[in-house]
Write a protein that holds these residues in place. Structure first.
Motif, PDB file in Angstrom:
ATOM      1  N   LEU A 140       0.829  -1.213   0.000  1.00  0.00           N
ATOM      2  CA  LEU A 140       0.000   0.000   0.000  1.00  0.00           C
ATOM      3  C   LEU A 140       0.860   1.258   0.000  1.00  0.00           C
ATOM      4  O   LEU A 140       0.441   2.288  -0.529  1.00  0.00           O
ATOM      5  CB  LEU A 140      -0.960  -0.007   1.188  1.00  0.00           C
ATOM      6  N   TYR A 141       2.043   1.178   0.557  1.00  0.00           N
ATOM      7  CA  TYR A 141       2.961   2.316   0.494  1.00  0.00           C
ATOM      8  C   TYR A 141       3.396   2.538  -0.956  1.00  0.00           C
ATOM      9  O   TYR A 141       3.421   3.662  -1.444  1.00  0.00           O
ATOM     10  CB  TYR A 141       4.188   2.058   1.378  1.00  0.00           C
ATOM     11  N   ARG A 142       3.710   1.451  -1.627  1.00  0.00           N
ATOM     12  CA  ARG A 142       4.189   1.531  -3.013  1.00  0.00           C
ATOM     13  C   ARG A 142       3.065   1.807  -4.000  1.00  0.00           C
ATOM     14  O   ARG A 142       3.296   2.383  -5.052  1.00  0.00           O
ATOM     15  CB  ARG A 142       4.905   0.237  -3.397  1.00  0.00           C
ATOM     16  N   MET A 196      -4.746   1.131  -3.949  1.00  0.00           N
ATOM     17  CA  MET A 196      -4.912  -0.181  -4.576  1.00  0.00           C
ATOM     18  C   MET A 196      -6.226  -0.811  -4.095  1.00  0.00           C
ATOM     19  O   MET A 196      -6.594  -0.694  -2.935  1.00  0.00           O
ATOM     20  CB  MET A 196      -3.720  -1.067  -4.182  1.00  0.00           C
ATOM     21  N   ALA A 197      -6.910  -1.474  -5.004  1.00  0.00           N
ATOM     22  CA  ALA A 197      -8.134  -2.188  -4.645  1.00  0.00           C
ATOM     23  C   ALA A 197      -7.770  -3.468  -3.899  1.00  0.00           C
ATOM     24  O   ALA A 197      -6.698  -4.043  -4.111  1.00  0.00           O
ATOM     25  CB  ALA A 197      -8.940  -2.516  -5.895  1.00  0.00           C
ATOM     26  N   GLY A 243     -14.355   3.775  -0.529  1.00  0.00           N
ATOM     27  CA  GLY A 243     -15.053   3.276  -1.701  1.00  0.00           C
ATOM     28  C   GLY A 243     -14.519   3.920  -2.972  1.00  0.00           C
ATOM     29  O   GLY A 243     -14.049   5.057  -2.961  1.00  0.00           O
ATOM     30  N   ASP A 244     -14.597   3.182  -4.041  1.00  0.00           N
ATOM     31  CA  ASP A 244     -14.179   3.679  -5.353  1.00  0.00           C
ATOM     32  C   ASP A 244     -15.281   4.588  -5.897  1.00  0.00           C
ATOM     33  O   ASP A 244     -16.461   4.257  -5.818  1.00  0.00           O
ATOM     34  CB  ASP A 244     -13.949   2.495  -6.295  1.00  0.00           C
ATOM     35  N   LEU A 303      -7.566   0.987  -0.846  1.00  0.00           N
ATOM     36  CA  LEU A 303      -6.824   0.942   0.410  1.00  0.00           C
ATOM     37  C   LEU A 303      -5.631   1.887   0.362  1.00  0.00           C
ATOM     38  O   LEU A 303      -4.974   2.017  -0.671  1.00  0.00           O
ATOM     39  CB  LEU A 303      -6.319  -0.474   0.672  1.00  0.00           C
ATOM     40  N   SER A 304      -5.352   2.505   1.492  1.00  0.00           N
ATOM     41  CA  SER A 304      -4.147   3.329   1.603  1.00  0.00           C
ATOM     42  C   SER A 304      -3.695   3.340   3.049  1.00  0.00           C
ATOM     43  O   SER A 304      -4.450   2.985   3.961  1.00  0.00           O
ATOM     44  CB  SER A 304      -4.407   4.741   1.083  1.00  0.00           C
TER      45      SER A 304
END
Length: 150
Positions: free
Chosen positions: A51-53, A57-58, A90-91, A100-101
């Motif tokens: 998630l850092y990189r 990301m879903a 949510g997207d 996610l982050s």
């Protein structure tokens, strides 16, 4: 396997594959122990690193990237959310998708965990010259590609 077939013990591919598997298990055990003071498990560290990189990301992309089932991610994310390490949003285009982050706390913990992880990697790889480290990595990537193609 019958008695006429060659047993694998003398096959260099078998012998070296077992060595790789044992090394992998040893690293996982050592990493698990080293991360305990941070109350972090290797699988959770994998999530934080990815998630850092790749912020935003879903969940399903993360599962694919980590080579695990979506159910694994579905179990890990709430644990990390409870600790305020990860946030789920949510997207905008697809309500079924969660993005996610890392939170600032998640990023701070990741930086501490990366110090621990890098110290372990340095220790583990110290017996191998840098050019051979590259060769090991190249071989492992090839193996991953071959097995991922199936």
């Amino acid at each position: 396997m019958n008695k006429r077939q060659q047993l694998p013990w003398d096959n260099p591919r078998f012998r070296n594959w077992v060595a790789v598997a044992r090394a992998c298990h040893a690293v996982e055990r050592a990493l698990g122990a080293a991360l305990q003071p941070l109350e972090l498990k290797p699988a959770q560290l994998d999530v934080l690193m990815n998630l850092y990189r790749h912020p935003g990301m879903a969940q399903n992309e993360l599962a694919r990237k980590l080579l695990v089932g979506r159910s694994n991610i579905t179990m890990l994310v709430p644990q990390l959310e409870e600790r305020s390490l990860v946030k789920r949003e949510g997207d905008e285009k697809d309500r079924r998708v969660n993005r996610l982050s890392l939170t600032s706390q998640g990023e701070a913990l990741l930086m501490k965990a990366l110090e621990v992880h890098m110290a372990l990697i340095e220790k583990a790889m110290s017996a191998v010259p840098p050019n051979e480290c590259d060769l090991v990595g190249e071989h492992m990537r090839r193996i991953t590609e071959v097995l991922s193609a199936d």
